[in-house]
Motif scaffolding. Structure first.
Motif, short mmCIF file in Angstrom:
data_model
loop_
_atom_site.label_atom_id
_atom_site.label_comp_id
_atom_site.label_asym_id
_atom_site.label_seq_id
_atom_site.Cartn_x
_atom_site.Cartn_y
_atom_site.Cartn_z
N LYS A 28 0.84 -1.20 0.00
CA LYS A 28 0.00 0.00 0.00
C LYS A 28 0.87 1.25 0.00
O LYS A 28 0.54 2.24 -0.63
CB LYS A 28 -0.93 -0.01 1.21
CG LYS A 28 -1.98 -1.09 1.13
CD LYS A 28 -2.83 -1.14 2.38
CE LYS A 28 -3.78 -2.32 2.30
NZ LYS A 28 -4.53 -2.53 3.53
N ASP A 29 1.98 1.16 0.72
CA ASP A 29 2.94 2.26 0.77
C ASP A 29 3.91 2.08 -0.41
O ASP A 29 4.77 1.21 -0.39
CB ASP A 29 3.70 2.24 2.09
CG ASP A 29 4.77 3.32 2.18
OD1 ASP A 29 4.90 4.13 1.24
OD2 ASP A 29 5.51 3.32 3.20
N GLU A 30 3.76 2.89 -1.44
CA GLU A 30 4.54 2.74 -2.66
C GLU A 30 6.03 3.02 -2.46
O GLU A 30 6.84 2.67 -3.32
CB GLU A 30 3.98 3.63 -3.75
CG GLU A 30 2.59 3.20 -4.20
CD GLU A 30 2.04 4.07 -5.32
OE1 GLU A 30 2.81 4.79 -5.96
OE2 GLU A 30 0.82 4.01 -5.54
N THR A 31 6.40 3.61 -1.33
CA THR A 31 7.82 3.88 -1.08
C THR A 31 8.53 2.66 -0.48
O THR A 31 9.75 2.61 -0.45
CB THR A 31 7.99 5.07 -0.12
OG1 THR A 31 7.39 4.75 1.14
CG2 THR A 31 7.34 6.33 -0.70
N ARG A 32 7.76 1.68 -0.01
CA ARG A 32 8.35 0.49 0.60
C ARG A 32 8.70 -0.53 -0.48
O ARG A 32 7.93 -0.79 -1.38
CB ARG A 32 7.36 -0.15 1.59
CG ARG A 32 7.99 -1.29 2.39
CD ARG A 32 7.05 -1.89 3.39
NE ARG A 32 6.00 -2.70 2.80
CZ ARG A 32 6.18 -3.92 2.28
NH1 ARG A 32 7.35 -4.47 2.25
NH2 ARG A 32 5.15 -4.59 1.81
N ASP A 33 9.88 -1.12 -0.37
CA ASP A 33 10.32 -2.17 -1.27
C ASP A 33 9.57 -3.46 -0.91
O ASP A 33 9.70 -3.96 0.21
CB ASP A 33 11.84 -2.38 -1.15
CG ASP A 33 12.37 -3.47 -2.07
OD1 ASP A 33 11.59 -4.07 -2.84
OD2 ASP A 33 13.58 -3.73 -2.00
#
Length: 164
Positions: free
Chosen positions: A77-82
């Protein structure tokens, strides 16, 4: 109905068949692996599946067999997380799967899914297996088993070396 075909990707031979009346593929991998084990006495070394099969429980069950699972990791959901970095609450099996799927080797294997694992499904649709014309799980499974038998006979003939 939701039909499942397990295939040997190298030869495109159907090695497992299941029909369920659930809309999701989640939870369907382990029963197919058990079916393969019951028939052959061994689990496959690897399982290549689409993202619909993946759940943390399935990843852990594959690791316990042990079967190396190749399945895409869902987008976070968090697009910054790999997506390939383990989460704090991941089990060792889930963390290893996430990291494995981030490797170039796993990405290459997953990219070949359409040409290997999904090929038999495409052949089934081409041969008219789009919808079951019967009622009931047992009858639908019988139709799928007949398809698998016919498919495997045709594959065996195609794989048989030509004789002079």
């Amino acid at each position: 109905f939701n039909a499942q075909l397990s295939t040997d990707t190298a030869r495109q031979i159907i090695v497992g068949v299941a029909v369920v009346n659930e809309g999701s593929d989640q939870g369907q991998l382990s029963p197919l692996l058990e079916q393969i084990h019951a028939r052959t006495g061994a689990y496959p070394d690897e399982a290549l599946v689409d993202g619909g099969f993946t759940s943390k429980a399935e990843v852990e069950q594959c690791a316990a067999k042990p079967v190396t699972l190749y399945a895409p990791v869902a987008k976070p959901k968090d697009e910054t997380r790999d997506r390939h970095e383990p989460l704090p609450n991941d089990s060792a099996a889930v963390a290893a799967w996430r990291q494995r799927m981030g490797t170039a080797e796993a990405k290459a294997i997953d990219k070949e899914r359409a040409a290997t694992a999904e090929c038999v499904n495409a052949i089934a649709r081409t041969r008219g297996l789009r919808q079951f014309a019967v009622r009931g799980l047992e009858k639908a499974k019988a139709v799928l088993l007949w398809f698998a038998l016919a498919h495997n006979v045709m594959r065996e003939a195609a794989l048989r070396p030509a004789t002079a």
